[in-house]
Design a protein around this motif. Structure first.
Motif, PDB file in Angstrom:
ATOM      1  N   THR A   9       0.754  -1.256   0.005  1.00  0.00           N
ATOM      2  CA  THR A   9      -0.166   0.016   0.021  1.00  0.00           C
ATOM      3  C   THR A   9       0.799   1.240   0.115  1.00  0.00           C
ATOM      4  O   THR A   9       1.877   1.218   0.705  1.00  0.00           O
ATOM      5  CB  THR A   9      -0.761   0.003   1.212  1.00  0.00           C
ATOM      6  OG1 THR A   9      -1.716  -1.009   1.399  1.00  0.00           O
ATOM      7  CG2 THR A   9      -1.802   1.209   1.205  1.00  0.00           C
ATOM      8  N   GLN A  65       0.653   5.745   0.418  1.00  0.00           N
ATOM      9  CA  GLN A  65      -0.185   6.587   0.599  1.00  0.00           C
ATOM     10  C   GLN A  65       0.502   8.037   0.572  1.00  0.00           C
ATOM     11  O   GLN A  65       1.740   8.026   1.059  1.00  0.00           O
ATOM     12  CB  GLN A  65      -0.830   6.822   2.056  1.00  0.00           C
ATOM     13  CG  GLN A  65      -1.874   5.555   2.160  1.00  0.00           C
ATOM     14  CD  GLN A  65      -2.311   5.563   3.578  1.00  0.00           C
ATOM     15  OE1 GLN A  65      -1.660   6.015   4.587  1.00  0.00           O
ATOM     16  NE2 GLN A  65      -3.596   5.178   3.865  1.00  0.00           N
ATOM     17  N   ILE A 113       0.519  11.622   2.405  1.00  0.00           N
ATOM     18  CA  ILE A 113       0.008  12.222   3.469  1.00  0.00           C
ATOM     19  C   ILE A 113       0.653  13.684   3.618  1.00  0.00           C
ATOM     20  O   ILE A 113       1.962  13.855   3.704  1.00  0.00           O
ATOM     21  CB  ILE A 113       0.373  11.311   4.661  1.00  0.00           C
ATOM     22  CG1 ILE A 113      -0.348  10.017   4.154  1.00  0.00           C
ATOM     23  CG2 ILE A 113      -0.083  11.878   5.842  1.00  0.00           C
ATOM     24  CD1 ILE A 113      -0.086   8.946   5.567  1.00  0.00           C
ATOM     25  N   THR A 144      -4.760  12.509   4.051  1.00  0.00           N
ATOM     26  CA  THR A 144      -4.149  11.389   3.016  1.00  0.00           C
ATOM     27  C   THR A 144      -4.621  12.242   1.724  1.00  0.00           C
ATOM     28  O   THR A 144      -5.856  12.403   1.240  1.00  0.00           O
ATOM     29  CB  THR A 144      -4.754  10.071   3.093  1.00  0.00           C
ATOM     30  OG1 THR A 144      -4.164   9.544   4.385  1.00  0.00           O
ATOM     31  CG2 THR A 144      -4.097   9.307   2.058  1.00  0.00           C
ATOM     32  N   SER A 179      -3.871   7.484  -2.587  1.00  0.00           N
ATOM     33  CA  SER A 179      -3.722   6.188  -2.021  1.00  0.00           C
ATOM     34  C   SER A 179      -3.479   5.191  -3.191  1.00  0.00           C
ATOM     35  O   SER A 179      -4.492   5.506  -3.942  1.00  0.00           O
ATOM     36  CB  SER A 179      -4.338   5.854  -0.773  1.00  0.00           C
ATOM     37  OG  SER A 179      -5.554   5.773  -0.966  1.00  0.00           O
ATOM     38  N   SER A 219      -3.277   0.821  -3.735  1.00  0.00           N
ATOM     39  CA  SER A 219      -2.988  -0.730  -3.017  1.00  0.00           C
ATOM     40  C   SER A 219      -3.175  -1.656  -3.878  1.00  0.00           C
ATOM     41  O   SER A 219      -3.750  -1.670  -5.183  1.00  0.00           O
ATOM     42  CB  SER A 219      -4.006  -0.740  -1.793  1.00  0.00           C
ATOM     43  OG  SER A 219      -3.676  -2.022  -1.273  1.00  0.00           O
ATOM     44  N   VAL A 272      -0.455   5.588  -7.491  1.00  0.00           N
ATOM     45  CA  VAL A 272      -0.366   6.332  -6.687  1.00  0.00           C
ATOM     46  C   VAL A 272       0.094   7.676  -7.324  1.00  0.00           C
ATOM     47  O   VAL A 272      -0.076   8.894  -6.902  1.00  0.00           O
ATOM     48  CB  VAL A 272       0.368   6.002  -5.243  1.00  0.00           C
ATOM     49  CG1 VAL A 272       1.955   5.973  -5.590  1.00  0.00           C
ATOM     50  CG2 VAL A 272       0.013   6.637  -4.150  1.00  0.00           C
TER      51      VAL A 272
END
Length: 127
Positions: free
Chosen positions: A48, A50, A52, A59, A62, A64, A88
């Motif tokens: 995963t 993200q 941030i 966030t 993101s 995954s 991402v």
């Protein structure tokens, strides 16, 4: 500030060592609005990522291996990590993010972590 992590044996020792590395990294790595933090979380089955903003605690983007576009895909774990990295980066660019600070989360920069980072760079994110 000292963080105590109990020393154990076997797999518990590995997880404690990873926790120590992650704490050590997070003392120096922080995301801002201009350069948010790209966090990578790796498990045995998936990965995963993200983006941030630590100042606001939000966030921004993101991706995954559980996303519908990647879940049924072909390839090994490294190939799926590359797909997560490019996805991402694409989502971060759509959110207006050009540059990030990379947080490997206590993992070694090799294998799936490196594949994700390289794919994100190729997609246009600056580290």
């Amino acid at each position: 500030m000292a963080y105590g992590v109990k020393i154990a044996k076997g797999d518990a020792y590995k997880s404690a060592a990873k926790k120590r590395r992650h704490i050590r990294i997070r003392k120096n790595v922080s995301g801002t609005a201009e350069r948010p933090r790209l966090v990578v979380t790796r498990s045995n089955r998936g990965i995963t990522a993200q983006v941030i903003d630590d100042l606001k605690g939000h966030t921004l983007a993101s991706a995954s291996t559980l996303d519908a576009s990647i879940r049924g895909g072909e390839g090994d774990k490294s190939a799926k990590a590359k797909q997560v990295g490019s996805l991402v980066a694409e989502r971060a660019k759509a959110a207006g993010v050009e540059a990030v600070v990379f947080d490997r989360g206590g993992n070694r920069y090799a294998g799936r972590i490196a594949a994700l980072a390289d794919a994100a760079r190729e997609a246009g994110l600056k580290f």
